[in-house]
Design a protein around this motif. Sequence first.
Motif, short mmCIF file in Angstrom:
data_model
loop_
_atom_site.label_atom_id
_atom_site.label_comp_id
_atom_site.label_asym_id
_atom_site.label_seq_id
_atom_site.Cartn_x
_atom_site.Cartn_y
_atom_site.Cartn_z
N PHE A 174 -7.51 19.09 -15.82
CA PHE A 174 -7.37 18.51 -14.50
C PHE A 174 -6.25 17.48 -14.51
O PHE A 174 -5.97 16.84 -15.51
CB PHE A 174 -8.69 17.83 -14.07
CG PHE A 174 -9.85 18.78 -14.00
CD1 PHE A 174 -10.15 19.43 -12.82
CD2 PHE A 174 -10.63 19.02 -15.12
CE1 PHE A 174 -11.22 20.30 -12.76
CE2 PHE A 174 -11.70 19.89 -15.07
CZ PHE A 174 -11.99 20.54 -13.88
N ASN A 175 -5.63 17.32 -13.36
CA ASN A 175 -4.55 16.35 -13.21
C ASN A 175 -4.74 15.64 -11.88
O ASN A 175 -4.58 16.24 -10.81
CB ASN A 175 -3.19 17.05 -13.26
CG ASN A 175 -2.03 16.08 -13.11
OD1 ASN A 175 -2.15 14.90 -13.45
ND2 ASN A 175 -0.92 16.56 -12.59
N ALA A 176 -5.12 14.37 -11.93
CA ALA A 176 -5.37 13.58 -10.72
C ALA A 176 -4.22 12.61 -10.51
O ALA A 176 -3.82 11.89 -11.42
CB ALA A 176 -6.69 12.83 -10.84
N VAL A 177 -3.67 12.61 -9.31
CA VAL A 177 -2.55 11.75 -8.94
C VAL A 177 -2.86 11.07 -7.62
O VAL A 177 -3.36 11.70 -6.68
CB VAL A 177 -1.24 12.57 -8.81
CG1 VAL A 177 -0.10 11.69 -8.33
CG2 VAL A 177 -0.90 13.23 -10.13
N SER A 178 -2.59 9.77 -7.55
CA SER A 178 -2.78 9.01 -6.31
C SER A 178 -1.43 8.56 -5.78
O SER A 178 -0.56 8.14 -6.55
CB SER A 178 -3.68 7.79 -6.55
OG SER A 178 -4.97 8.20 -6.97
N ILE A 179 -1.25 8.64 -4.46
CA ILE A 179 -0.02 8.22 -3.82
C ILE A 179 -0.34 7.23 -2.72
O ILE A 179 -1.20 7.49 -1.86
CB ILE A 179 0.73 9.44 -3.23
CG1 ILE A 179 1.14 10.40 -4.35
CG2 ILE A 179 1.96 8.98 -2.45
CD1 ILE A 179 1.84 11.65 -3.85
N ASN A 180 0.30 6.08 -2.75
CA ASN A 180 0.15 5.07 -1.69
C ASN A 180 1.45 5.02 -0.89
O ASN A 180 2.52 4.78 -1.44
CB ASN A 180 -0.14 3.69 -2.29
CG ASN A 180 -1.49 3.68 -3.01
OD1 ASN A 180 -2.51 3.99 -2.42
ND2 ASN A 180 -1.47 3.33 -4.29
N ARG A 181 1.33 5.25 0.40
CA ARG A 181 2.52 5.29 1.25
C ARG A 181 2.17 4.68 2.61
O ARG A 181 1.28 5.19 3.31
CB ARG A 181 3.01 6.73 1.43
CG ARG A 181 4.30 6.84 2.23
CD ARG A 181 4.68 8.32 2.39
NE ARG A 181 5.85 8.48 3.22
CZ ARG A 181 7.09 8.48 2.78
NH1 ARG A 181 7.32 8.32 1.48
NH2 ARG A 181 8.11 8.64 3.60
N ASP A 182 2.87 3.60 2.94
CA ASP A 182 2.67 2.93 4.23
C ASP A 182 1.19 2.60 4.46
O ASP A 182 0.63 2.81 5.55
CB ASP A 182 3.20 3.81 5.38
CG ASP A 182 4.70 4.08 5.24
OD1 ASP A 182 5.41 3.22 4.68
OD2 ASP A 182 5.13 5.16 5.67
N GLY A 183 0.56 2.07 3.43
CA GLY A 183 -0.84 1.68 3.55
C GLY A 183 -1.81 2.84 3.50
O GLY A 183 -3.02 2.65 3.66
N LEU A 184 -1.29 4.05 3.29
CA LEU A 184 -2.15 5.24 3.23
C LEU A 184 -2.34 5.66 1.77
O LEU A 184 -1.38 5.78 1.02
CB LEU A 184 -1.51 6.39 4.03
CG LEU A 184 -2.30 7.70 4.07
CD1 LEU A 184 -3.62 7.51 4.81
CD2 LEU A 184 -1.46 8.80 4.73
#
Length: 311
Positions: free
Chosen positions: A178-188
Motif C-alpha cells: 500500500f502507498n498512502a499519500v496526503s496532499i494539502n492544498r488551499d486548506g483542503l
Amino acid sequence: MFGERLAAAAVLGASVVIGVAYFFWSSASSSEKEAQKQPGGEALSAAVKQEEASEKQKVAAVVQTEAANKDGEEEEEEEAVIQSEARKEEKEEEEEEEEEALVVQNEALVVQNEVLKEEEESPDLHPEAETSEPRPVESDSEGSQVLVLGLDGAGKTSLLHCLSTGILDQDMKPTEGFNAVSINRDGLHIEFLEIGGKEELRQYWQRYLSKALLLVFVVDASDPQRFTVARKHLEVLLTSRPRLPLMVLANKQDIPSALSITDVHDDLSLSEVGERQLFLIGTYMKKGEVELSSGVQDARDLIIQIACGSK
C-alpha cells in the motif's frame, strides 16, 4: 647300307632340331608366365581395377552421406514445426486457464466483499481476525479517500509522486503493498490510497471501496494486451459501487504506440459504466520535467474539485 645309315642320321638330326625348338618354346612360355606375375603385368592390371573400385565406393559413400544429411534436415524442419505448434497450443491453454482463474477470483472477491459488509454491520458477531496483511492509514470518515488502482506497471506510484511533489525527480519502485499519500492544498486535505497492482494484491482492492470518494483507475495505454484483464477487474469494482465517480487515466501517452483516448474508451467498455461521473484523461510523466503534463494537471484539478464537492 650306306643309304640306310644316311637316312637314320637325317632322322636323328630332325629329332634334334625338333627337340631344340621345343626347348626354346618351353622356355619362352615359362618366361611369359613369369612376366605376367611380375609388376606391370596382370598384377598391375588388378591394382588398377582395385583402385577404380575404391573410387566408386568413395563416390557412393559421398552420395549416401548427402542423402542422409538431406533426410536429417527434413526431419529437423518437421520437428521444429511440431515444437512450434506445441508451444502455440500450450500458450493458448495457459491463456484460457488464466482467464478462467480470473473469473473464479472475481467471483470470490464478490463473495468476500459481501462477507466484509456483514462483518462491518455486525462487528460483535464477527470479530476481526488477526492477520499479517499490511494495512494502510485509513480515514475516519467514510468516502474521504481517493482510491488509486490499476494493474502493475501502469504508473500509479509515479502519478502520486507527481501529484504530491509537482515533479517526477526520481525513479519510482513498484508498490509492493500500500502507498498512502496526503496532499494539502488551499486548506483542503486529500488522502490518496494506492494499492499495488500485482495479482496477489488485487484481492484487496474491493476492501477499500467503501471509503473511496473517487476511484482513479490507471492503465498503461501502450500495453493494450492487458486491457482484457484490466477491464474485468474494473467491472467487478464498479458493480460494488454503482455510483462511485470514476476517473480513468490512459497513462504513458508519450510512447508512440500508446492507444488514443477513443480507443481506450472502447477497449475498456466505458460506455457501460452506468450512471456515474466518468472522466477519461490521457497522461504521462517524464523524469526531470519541471512542469506536469497538461493531462496530469487536469486530473489533479478535477480531483480537487470532486474532493471540494464532497465536503
